[in-house]
Design a protein around this motif. Structure first.
Motif, PDB file in Angstrom:
ATOM      1  N   ASN A  73      34.804  44.491  45.937  1.00  0.00           N
ATOM      2  CA  ASN A  73      34.485  43.013  46.575  1.00  0.00           C
ATOM      3  C   ASN A  73      33.834  43.133  47.918  1.00  0.00           C
ATOM      4  OD1 ASN A  73      35.205  41.657  44.240  1.00  0.00           O
ATOM      5  ND2 ASN A  73      37.311  41.215  45.238  1.00  0.00           N
ATOM      6  N   ASP A  82      44.752  42.571  38.984  1.00  0.00           N
ATOM      7  CA  ASP A  82      43.619  42.799  39.543  1.00  0.00           C
ATOM      8  C   ASP A  82      42.265  41.917  39.107  1.00  0.00           C
ATOM      9  OD1 ASP A  82      41.495  43.133  41.715  1.00  0.00           O
ATOM     10  OD2 ASP A  82      42.258  44.995  42.169  1.00  0.00           O
ATOM     11  N   SER A 100      38.747  44.164  43.244  1.00  0.00           N
ATOM     12  CA  SER A 100      39.116  44.034  44.843  1.00  0.00           C
ATOM     13  C   SER A 100      38.660  45.441  45.489  1.00  0.00           C
ATOM     14  CB  SER A 100      40.868  43.977  45.058  1.00  0.00           C
ATOM     15  OG  SER A 100      41.474  45.188  44.481  1.00  0.00           O
ATOM     16  N   LYS A 133      31.629  39.058  44.801  1.00  0.00           N
ATOM     17  CA  LYS A 133      32.919  39.177  44.333  1.00  0.00           C
ATOM     18  C   LYS A 133      33.155  39.470  42.785  1.00  0.00           C
ATOM     19  CE  LYS A 133      35.483  35.599  45.621  1.00  0.00           C
ATOM     20  NZ  LYS A 133      36.119  34.259  45.981  1.00  0.00           N
TER      21      LYS A 133
END
Length: 312
Positions: free
Chosen positions: A70, A187, A67, A75
């Motif tokens: 990103n 995550d 995360s 992604k």
């Protein structure tokens, strides 16, 4: 005679039901880390459908938070697995990843200075048979020259994997997963490790060997990714307790550096030229090589900034 056959069939049916029931319960409630299944589930079911991936050992698993990496364009998903080296990833890529997942634009390979030592990296592809799609499992099962059939079978069914008394007690208490790994903070492949802090207690391994077979496997992996259009970055995640000078005398680092130059791969080594105060703070680590939750946040922020300069 017919009466005996009926009794025998009834006995077999009862045994089957008991074994099936135990297998089902153990499959649902055991002490295997939950994130293994989540990582395989992403490959098969493509919920995130990342266009950038991370692979490597547990050092990568507990250091790189997708995360934080990103962006609007990229992604990430972290497919790093404990004890997984080049030999594991060749089979994983060919059998699991490539047939099921979109080809990634980038792959961060979290490299380690012990990654060419098969004794240190314990994970074998066949040990993950529990998570394989059925078609893949049966295909591998009959490829006798390429795969360890016995290990495939032993690791396909929970009944054979978790067969100890402690495992059975764990199952019948209805508990799930290894409590040292907090999947509540999962995550996209990253998972924090909250084992008792062992910094300064567990020393880095000594006498690491460089197995040429694993080096060749590593090169083969690089060629496979690049031939499919995936760009690669090497990242050596921060470690604690080793001086910068020690890394320059590790043969594996020389090999990785040479391969990086030969195949034009950026190599971000956060223990040498990219070293920072992160390496010096014990609170950023669980032991000499695995980052703590807070340490992974600090590092992932730095890594995010650094890769933006490369991934234009």
């Amino acid at each position: 005679m017919r009466h005996f056959v009926y009794k025998l069939l009834l006995f077999i049916l009862i045994v089957y039901i008991i074994v099936f029931g135990i297998n089902f319960i153990i499959g649902k409630c055991n002490n295997a880390p939950l994130y293994f299944a989540l990582q395989y589930d992403e490959v098969i079911n493509k919920k995130v459908k990342a266009n950038c991936i991370v692979i490597g050992t547990s050092h990568g698993t507990h250091a790189i938070r997708p995360s934080y990496l990103n962006s609007d364009k990229y992604k990430f998903y972290n497919f790093s697995l404990s004890g997984a080296g080049p030999g594991f990833y060749i089979k994983w890529y060919d059998n699991i990843f490539k047939p099921n997942y979109p080809n990634p634009e980038y792959c961060i390979f979290a490299v380690d200075w012990f990654m060419f030592d098969g004794n240190w990296l314990w994970r074998r592809y066949e040990q993950d048979a529990l998570y394989f799609p059925s078609a893949t499992f049966y295909k591998n099962l009959f490829q006798l020259k390429s795969y360890d059939t016995r290990t495939l079978l032993q690791n396909r069914y929970p009944f054979f994997i978790h067969k100890g008394i402690s495992d059975l007690k764990f199952a019948f208490r209805g508990e799930k997963g290894d409590k040292d790994f907090f999947t509540s903070d999962y995550d996209n492949g990253y998972v924090p490790w909250f084992a008792a802090n062992k910094v300064g207690v567990i020393d880095p391994p000594q006498d690491i060997i460089v197995d040429r077979t694993l080096v060749n496997d590593f090169i083969f992996m690089i060629k496979s990714f690049q031939s499919n259009g995936t760009k690669i970055l090497f990242v050596n995640t921060p470690e604690y307790g080793l001086s910068i000078e020690e890394y320059y005398f590790k043969p594996t680092i020389w090999v990785i550096d040479s391969i990086a130059k030969q195949y034009k791969i950026p190599f971000l080594n956060y223990n040498t030229e990219k070293r920072s105060n992160i390496n010096n703070e014990a609170g950023n680590f669980i032991d000499w090589g695995h980052m703590s939750s807070e340490g992974s946040k600090k590092f992932s922020k730095v890594l995010s900034t650094d890769i933006k300069e490369i991934m234009q």
